[in-house]
Design a protein around this motif. Structure first.
Motif, mmCIF file in Angstrom:
data_model
loop_
_atom_site.group_PDB
_atom_site.id
_atom_site.type_symbol
_atom_site.label_atom_id
_atom_site.label_comp_id
_atom_site.label_asym_id
_atom_site.label_seq_id
_atom_site.Cartn_x
_atom_site.Cartn_y
_atom_site.Cartn_z
ATOM 1 N N SER A 352 0.823 -1.207 0.000
ATOM 2 C CA SER A 352 0.000 0.000 0.000
ATOM 3 C C SER A 352 0.858 1.258 0.000
ATOM 4 N N PHE A 353 1.924 1.265 0.794
ATOM 5 C CA PHE A 353 2.818 2.424 0.820
ATOM 6 C C PHE A 353 3.486 2.625 -0.543
ATOM 7 N N VAL A 354 3.881 1.522 -1.168
ATOM 8 C CA VAL A 354 4.528 1.635 -2.479
ATOM 9 C C VAL A 354 3.555 2.188 -3.514
ATOM 10 N N PHE A 355 2.308 1.695 -3.495
ATOM 11 C CA PHE A 355 1.307 2.179 -4.454
ATOM 12 C C PHE A 355 1.111 3.688 -4.333
ATOM 13 N N ILE A 356 1.031 4.196 -3.096
ATOM 14 C CA ILE A 356 0.753 5.622 -2.901
ATOM 15 C C ILE A 356 1.973 6.471 -3.234
ATOM 16 N N LEU A 357 3.126 6.109 -2.711
ATOM 17 C CA LEU A 357 4.309 6.940 -2.917
ATOM 18 C C LEU A 357 4.792 6.888 -4.357
#
Length: 450
Positions: A352-357
């Protein structure tokens, strides 16, 4: 920023921590809480920018509310702001579920605990009803003004609740219809407000910190080099813990198996926690035997009644799996189980963090462009119907806890009172949940509840 106001990193940290403790009600309730706090009260972000970010998060696999918090934190305070927002959204839930899972295993079923759960479940249903009212009111104008959006909301409700169609199909259909709507009925797909519009016209809101026309901050502009760095770092943060677990336990070890399994689950969670629960059940219960079927259901109840994303039920699964397999030995079962819950949480939320950043700058570059706004507005309209179907599911579950059995009118009365308190009297989520839990204990103790 639109004016001289700023939000310090410390002030944002305090809010994200508070949100981690008050984000009850699953994604619908959590998005409603963030909307109330960030759009209506604090004015950190405007309505349109909030919905633009939400629409992107709805397209992603994973917990959309946690991703939305990460996105807004990133817009406000760069990468560390996004990481802090996302971590603090999850951390309180992880700590609570570790403690509750331990109490569940050691102390079993306690009368007053059953009473609290009995009262809180109807409150959760009421929170979902409030979310339908809030989000639907912001997207759907009157049926005469926006018949296309109303048709999409009703159609998505029927698709999910009646036909049982998969959520990804509903989202893709809404995306396509939104694209067509943007070409043939563009006025209907401009981000606007429904039953809130009269109030807005009478009393215009103060400019938001990140307003409709605020330029995209420098750190949120797309850069190919930054995209590659984020993807590389995400890969490293997945590979290093996995390599350590493999070196410790081997390919057949419990923790590496959990890491791989829950990474796969994280990439399949289109449509939120309920869409992925059958997959988790099949793998964790049937294939790996980390817990039993009834325990999985109890874990879902705990997940529904604790703050944080509902997908945090995976921490309960990891804890019970670590407990039963004694990953650190029989004398340290708690610490082994807590480690397993932490490992599961890491591999579930890292994507999830990778998708957003990684994707955030691409999304910001589409702000204000109609050919992007219309499809995403279509998704929001469909999401209103999906949330409504979730509310109906919750209400049916509390009304008839035993399929085919008598109706539980006491639980329905609690749900009605909670909805009245939230929608009409605008009471906070925490006081309503606390009152419903206390009412549940009272009804159980006096024999009025089933």
């Amino acid at each position: 920023m639109s004016d001289a106001r700023t939000v310090s990193f410390g002030e944002a940290l305090r809010f994200w921590l508070k949100l981690g403790f008050i984000s009850f009600g699953g994604p619908a309730g959590q998005i409603a809480v963030m909307h109330r706090e960030l759009v209506e009260q604090r004015r950190w972000i405007s309505e349109r920018r909030f919905l633009h970010a939400l629409n992107y998060c709805m397209l992603l696999p994973g917990p959309e509310a946690q991703q939305l918090a990460t996105y807004i934190g990133w817009l406000l305070h760069r990468t560390w702001g996004g990481i802090a927002a996302g971590v603090l959204f999850v951390l309180p839930s992880l700590l609570l579920l570790v403690g509750l899972s331990w109490a569940y295993l050691v102390y079993g079923h306690v009368g007053w605990v059953a009473g609290v759960l009995y009262g809180i479940k109807p409150a959760v249903a009421a929170i979902v009803v409030q979310a339908v009212w809030r989000i639907g009111g912001k997207v759907l104008r009157s049926p005469r003004q926006a018949p296309w959006l109303w048709a999409m909301a009703i159609g998505s409700f029927v698709a999910i609740a009646v036909l049982g169609l998969p959520f990804p199909l509903v989202v893709l259909s809404a995306l396509a219809l939104g694209w067509l709507g943007g070409r043939f009925a563009p006025a209907q797909f401009l981000a606007g407000s429904g039953h809130a519009s009269a109030k807005a016209a009478a009393a215009p809101a103060a400019p938001a910190l990140i307003d409709d026309h605020t330029p995209t901050p420098a750190h949120a502009r797309f850069s190919r080099g930054r995209l590659l760095r984020v993807l590389l770092l995400g890969g490293v943060l997945w590979a290093l813990p996995m390599a350590a677990l493999l070196a410790w336990q081997g390919a057949q070890g419990v923790l590496p198996t959990m890491g791989v399994f829950f990474t796969q689950a994280a990439l399949l969670t289109f449509g939120g926690a309920y869409a992925v629960l059958p997959y988790v059940y099949q793998g964790a219960v049937v294939h790996h035997g980390w817990l039993s079927g009834p325990q999985m259901i109890d874990g879902l109840a705990l997940g529904e009644t604790t703050p944080g994303p509902l997908i945090m039920v995976v921490a309960f699964v990891g804890f019970l799996g670590g407990w039963h397999t004694e990953v650190l030995g029989p004398e340290t079962r708690f610490w082994g189980a807590a480690l397993a819950a932490t490992v599961v949480t890491w591999f579930t939320f890292l994507p999830s963090f990778v998708f957003i950043l990684a994707g955030g700058p691409l999304v910001e570059s589409t702000h204000g462009q109609m050919h992007f706004i219309a499809p995403l507005t279509g998704i929001t309209a469909a999401v209103v119907g999906v949330i409504a179907s979730l509310g109906v599911f919750f209400l049916a579950h509390i009304a008839w806890p035993v399929p085919g059995g008598p109706a539980d009118f006491a639980a329905l009365a609690i749900a009605a009172l909670a909805a009245l308190a939230l929608v009409c009297f605008k009471l906070g989520v925490i006081p309503v949940i606390a009152a419903c839990g206390a009412l549940g204990v009272l009804l159980k103790a006096t024999g009025w509840a089933a």
